[in-house]
Design a protein around this motif. Structure first.
Motif, PDB file in Angstrom:
ATOM      1  N   ALA A   1       0.823  -1.215   0.000  1.00 19.67           N
ATOM      2  CA  ALA A   1       0.000   0.000   0.000  1.00 19.67           C
ATOM      3  C   ALA A   1       0.859   1.269   0.000  1.00 19.67           C
ATOM      4  N   GLY A   2       2.171   1.110  -0.071  1.00 17.37           N
ATOM      5  CA  GLY A   2       3.048   2.270  -0.117  1.00 17.37           C
ATOM      6  C   GLY A   2       3.130   3.025   1.200  1.00 17.37           C
ATOM      7  N   MET A   3       2.879   2.327   2.322  1.00 14.39           N
ATOM      8  CA  MET A   3       2.911   2.987   3.618  1.00 14.39           C
ATOM      9  C   MET A   3       4.349   3.254   4.067  1.00 14.39           C
ATOM     10  N   ARG A   4       4.523   4.341   4.770  1.00 15.32           N
ATOM     11  CA  ARG A   4       5.800   4.620   5.441  1.00 15.32           C
ATOM     12  C   ARG A   4       5.741   3.930   6.799  1.00 15.32           C
ATOM     13  N   VAL A   5       6.564   2.916   6.982  1.00 16.17           N
ATOM     14  CA  VAL A   5       6.479   2.062   8.163  1.00 16.17           C
ATOM     15  C   VAL A   5       7.608   2.397   9.136  1.00 16.17           C
ATOM     16  N   LEU A   6       7.229   2.790  10.353  1.00 14.05           N
ATOM     17  CA  LEU A   6       8.171   2.980  11.455  1.00 14.05           C
ATOM     18  C   LEU A   6       7.950   1.881  12.474  1.00 14.05           C
ATOM     19  N   GLU A   7       8.984   1.542  13.217  1.00  9.47           N
ATOM     20  CA  GLU A   7       8.880   0.469  14.196  1.00  9.47           C
ATOM     21  C   GLU A   7       8.872   1.032  15.609  1.00  9.47           C
ATOM     22  N   VAL A   8       8.010   0.477  16.441  1.00 11.68           N
ATOM     23  CA  VAL A   8       7.892   0.919  17.829  1.00 11.68           C
ATOM     24  C   VAL A   8       9.220   0.682  18.538  1.00 11.68           C
ATOM     25  N   PRO A   9       9.823   1.701  19.113  1.00  9.61           N
ATOM     26  CA  PRO A   9      11.095   1.499  19.826  1.00  9.61           C
ATOM     27  C   PRO A   9      10.907   0.619  21.056  1.00  9.61           C
ATOM     28  N   LEU A  10      11.929  -0.157  21.383  1.00 10.28           N
ATOM     29  CA  LEU A  10      11.882  -1.082  22.505  1.00 10.28           C
ATOM     30  C   LEU A  10      12.894  -0.677  23.566  1.00 10.28           C
ATOM     31  N   ASP A  11      12.603  -1.040  24.815  1.00 10.13           N
ATOM     32  CA  ASP A  11      13.559  -0.785  25.888  1.00 10.13           C
ATOM     33  C   ASP A  11      14.503  -1.979  26.029  1.00 10.13           C
ATOM     34  N   ALA A  12      15.328  -1.978  27.065  1.00  7.47           N
ATOM     35  CA  ALA A  12      16.336  -3.026  27.234  1.00  7.47           C
ATOM     36  C   ALA A  12      15.723  -4.392  27.470  1.00  7.47           C
ATOM     37  N   GLN A  13      14.480  -4.449  27.953  1.00  9.78           N
ATOM     38  CA  GLN A  13      13.788  -5.720  28.187  1.00  9.78           C
ATOM     39  C   GLN A  13      12.874  -6.112  27.033  1.00  9.78           C
ATOM     40  N   SER A  14      13.020  -5.430  25.897  1.00 11.13           N
ATOM     41  CA  SER A  14      12.234  -5.696  24.688  1.00 11.13           C
ATOM     42  C   SER A  14      10.755  -5.382  24.859  1.00 11.13           C
ATOM     43  N   ASN A  15      10.437  -4.513  25.818  1.00 11.72           N
ATOM     44  CA  ASN A  15       9.083  -3.995  25.946  1.00 11.72           C
ATOM     45  C   ASN A  15       8.987  -2.666  25.200  1.00 11.72           C
ATOM     46  N   PRO A  16       7.782  -2.223  24.845  1.00 12.83           N
ATOM     47  CA  PRO A  16       7.659  -0.922  24.181  1.00 12.83           C
ATOM     48  C   PRO A  16       8.275   0.185  25.028  1.00 12.83           C
ATOM     49  N   ASP A  17       9.138   0.988  24.407  1.00  9.61           N
ATOM     50  CA  ASP A  17       9.741   2.133  25.088  1.00  9.61           C
ATOM     51  C   ASP A  17       8.717   3.261  25.062  1.00  9.61           C
ATOM     52  N   LEU A  18       7.962   3.409  26.139  1.00  7.26           N
ATOM     53  CA  LEU A  18       6.830   4.335  26.155  1.00  7.26           C
ATOM     54  C   LEU A  18       7.232   5.791  25.960  1.00  7.26           C
ATOM     55  N   PRO A  19       8.284   6.308  26.617  1.00  9.64           N
ATOM     56  CA  PRO A  19       8.680   7.706  26.356  1.00  9.64           C
ATOM     57  C   PRO A  19       9.088   7.941  24.896  1.00  9.64           C
ATOM     58  N   ALA A  20       9.844   6.988  24.324  1.00  6.73           N
ATOM     59  CA  ALA A  20      10.258   7.135  22.926  1.00  6.73           C
ATOM     60  C   ALA A  20       9.056   7.048  21.995  1.00  6.73           C
ATOM     61  N   LEU A  21       8.108   6.182  22.329  1.00  7.41           N
ATOM     62  CA  LEU A  21       6.890   6.058  21.527  1.00  7.41           C
ATOM     63  C   LEU A  21       6.080   7.353  21.577  1.00  7.41           C
ATOM     64  N   ALA A  22       6.001   7.950  22.763  1.00  9.11           N
ATOM     65  CA  ALA A  22       5.280   9.222  22.902  1.00  9.11           C
ATOM     66  C   ALA A  22       5.931  10.309  22.050  1.00  9.11           C
ATOM     67  N   ARG A  23       7.258  10.331  22.013  1.00 15.28           N
ATOM     68  CA  ARG A  23       7.951  11.335  21.199  1.00 15.28           C
ATOM     69  C   ARG A  23       7.664  11.123  19.715  1.00 15.28           C
ATOM     70  N   LEU A  24       7.618   9.868  19.287  1.00 15.74           N
ATOM     71  CA  LEU A  24       7.309   9.564  17.888  1.00 15.74           C
ATOM     72  C   LEU A  24       5.892  10.010  17.527  1.00 15.74           C
ATOM     73  N   LEU A  25       4.945   9.702  18.404  1.00 13.74           N
ATOM     74  CA  LEU A  25       3.556  10.081  18.138  1.00 13.74           C
ATOM     75  C   LEU A  25       3.400  11.598  18.093  1.00 13.74           C
ATOM     76  N   GLY A  26       4.227  12.300  18.858  1.00 16.10           N
ATOM     77  CA  GLY A  26       4.130  13.748  18.880  1.00 16.10           C
ATOM     78  C   GLY A  26       4.862  14.437  17.752  1.00 16.10           C
ATOM     79  N   SER A  27       5.848  13.757  17.148  1.00 13.65           N
ATOM     80  CA  SER A  27       6.680  14.408  16.134  1.00 13.65           C
ATOM     81  C   SER A  27       6.446  13.903  14.719  1.00 13.65           C
ATOM     82  N   GLU A  28       5.855  12.716  14.575  1.00 14.79           N
ATOM     83  CA  GLU A  28       5.633  12.126  13.258  1.00 14.79           C
ATOM     84  C   GLU A  28       4.143  12.134  12.910  1.00 14.79           C
ATOM     85  N   PRO A  29       3.797  12.216  11.615  1.00  9.15           N
ATOM     86  CA  PRO A  29       2.383  12.198  11.206  1.00  9.15           C
ATOM     87  C   PRO A  29       1.819  10.781  11.189  1.00  9.15           C
ATOM     88  N   VAL A  30       1.785  10.141  12.357  1.00 10.66           N
ATOM     89  CA  VAL A  30       1.359   8.739  12.452  1.00 10.66           C
ATOM     90  C   VAL A  30      -0.158   8.640  12.312  1.00 10.66           C
TER      91      VAL A  30
END
Length: 450
Positions: free
Chosen positions: A188-217
């Motif tokens: 579909a020609g989507m621009r795909v970004l990957e959810v950043p992970l923390d050291a335990q391979s869980n979603p890095d919530l602060p980094a995810l928040a920054r992405l949602l705030g700075s990218e046109p997701v």
């Protein structure tokens, strides 16, 4: 149809038969392949089975469909065909397939004695059954009108993205991501970004928040509870925090519910959807993991009226008797009953595969026992050459997927997703030994260079 492998799925046999026809095709121009109905009669299999085989070949770029004409192979372009990863086989479910086909035959006899229209009945009954299955309470409920059906996951995602006008937009995905979802997003020609992970391979919530705030997701794709291919459960804490975070942004959540029922201890009570605003929620599931390739249908739950309209306009032609048979199986609890045995079988297979790999490779591999699913996600401490690995394991009961297939950003080059399809343990040991032999020369050269 040539030599059949024990336990081979019906659509794989049709697929191999079509491969032989493609190889025999002569001439410089396009060559027409048998129609769905002709092949169904010739090989004595269902139309859905033939369609599944053709769809797989079409996804691989080896055949193309001409509207109102049929499937063709272009001999002139055979040398330029680009090889792609093939669809991984699913655990065989012969009992459920027999139950499904038995219901279908019974319904066919009833239809022959009836004068009432049947075409829309299968879709209506199945949508009702799915809505009932996902309804949790008077505040968490679904209606049949909220359920949309598609022939497979790829068609579902393509229709969804078109309906929401998201083609070419930005989407965030759980990493590593389901290969079926990635393929549909790429097409579909989507621009795909990957959810950043923390050291335990869980979603890095602060980094995810920054992405949602700075990218046109526009959309976030996350597992309902079980992340594949690692087979790791997403904890209730992270589910809740993701729900709270998404409440701050106008972003669609596509909850991947394709593998949730494969949790070895059964799916948890809480899912990601329980923490999300239902107005922005999309839930995607399929019957293929439970019933097998005879039921490749996918479904979507959403309360968005425009989505319902888009799926209605797409007017997928799905076999009404098979849809009714699936609805009957859901209503009678026949699928749920088989989940228990399937989970036990998958857990046994992955445990056995992990033991054999650990004995064969020792410290050269890093693996974590999954909490569900059919795959074992393995990191190798040496370079991997995918072509050699794929060729070495061809025809063995050990199916392998390259780790790169689960990322569009070049990640996981040192990973393999391994699946033991069952059979005698000696056959598994031989396959793992062949894998080790395929890797050993490179490992030896690398050691000498160091």
């Amino acid at each position: 149809m040539g030599r059949a492998t024990a336990g081979e799925f019906a659509y794989r046999k049709v697929y191999r038969y079509l491969e032989a026809l493609i190889d025999q095709a002569a001439g410089d121009g396009p060559c027409r392949l048998p129609s769905l109905r002709a092949l169904s009669r010739r090989l004595r299999v269902s139309l859905a089975t033939v369609q599944n085989a053709y769809s797989l070949l079409e996804e691989e770029g080896r055949v193309h469909c001409r509207p109102r004409s049929g499937y063709y192979v272009d001999n002139a372009g055979k040398e330029q065909a680009v090889a792609t990863h093939r669809q991984p086989p699913l655990p065989a479910q012969p009992l459920l397939e027999r139950i499904l086909l038995g219901h279908e035959r019974r319904l066919a006899r009833q239809r022959d004695c009836s004068v009432a229209p049947w075409d829309a009945l299968g879709s209506t009954r199945l949508r009702n059954a799915i809505a009932e299955r996902y309804t949790r309470s008077s505040s968490q409920y679904w209606r049949a009108d909220d359920v949309q059906l598609a022939p497979d996951v790829l068609a579902l995602i393509e229709t969804l993205l078109a309906a929401l006008a998201l083609h070419g937009g930005t989407v965030l995905v759980h990493s590593p991501c389901c290969w079926q979802v990635l393929r549909a997003l790429a097409r579909a020609g989507m621009r795909v970004l990957e959810v950043p992970l923390d050291a335990q391979s869980n979603p890095d919530l602060p980094a995810l928040a920054r992405l949602l705030g700075s990218e046109p997701v526009n959309m976030l794709v996350m597992p309902s509870c079980l992340g594949m291919p690692q087979g790791r459960l997403l904890s209730p804490y992270y589910q809740q925090q993701l729900g709270l975070l998404l409440g701050q942004y106008p972003v669609w959540l596509l909850e991947n519910d394709l593998d949730s029922e494969l949790c070895y201890s059964g799916p948890p009570n809480k899912r990601l959807r329980d923490w999300v605003d239902p107005r922005w929620l999309l839930v995607m599931g399929t019957f293929e993991a439970a019933v097998g390739p005879e039921a490749p249908y996918a479904y979507l739950l959403s309360r968005d009226a425009e989505l319902a309209k888009a799926f209605a306009e797409r007017a997928f032609r799905l076999a009404p008797l098979r849809l009714q048979a699936l609805a009957h199986m859901l209503g009678k609890g026949e699928i749920e009953t088989q989940w228990v045995q399937l989970r036990l079988d998958l857990q046994r297979r992955t445990q056995c595969l992990a033991r054999v790999l650990a004995l064969q490779f020792g410290q050269r591999v890093v693996l974590e026992m999954p909490q569900g699913g059919q795959m074992l996600w393995v990191r190798f401490r040496q370079p991997l050459v995918w072509e050699g690995i794929n060729a070495t394991l061809a025809g063995s009961p050990l199916h392998v997927l390259s780790g790169e297939q689960f990322s569009l950003q070049g990640r996981y080059t040192q990973y393999l997703a391994l699946m033991w399809l069952g059979g005698h343990p000696d056959d598994l040991q031989q396959a793992v030994t062949r894998l080790a032999q395929a890797l050993e020369p490179r490992c030896g050269r690398r050691t000498r260079n160091l």
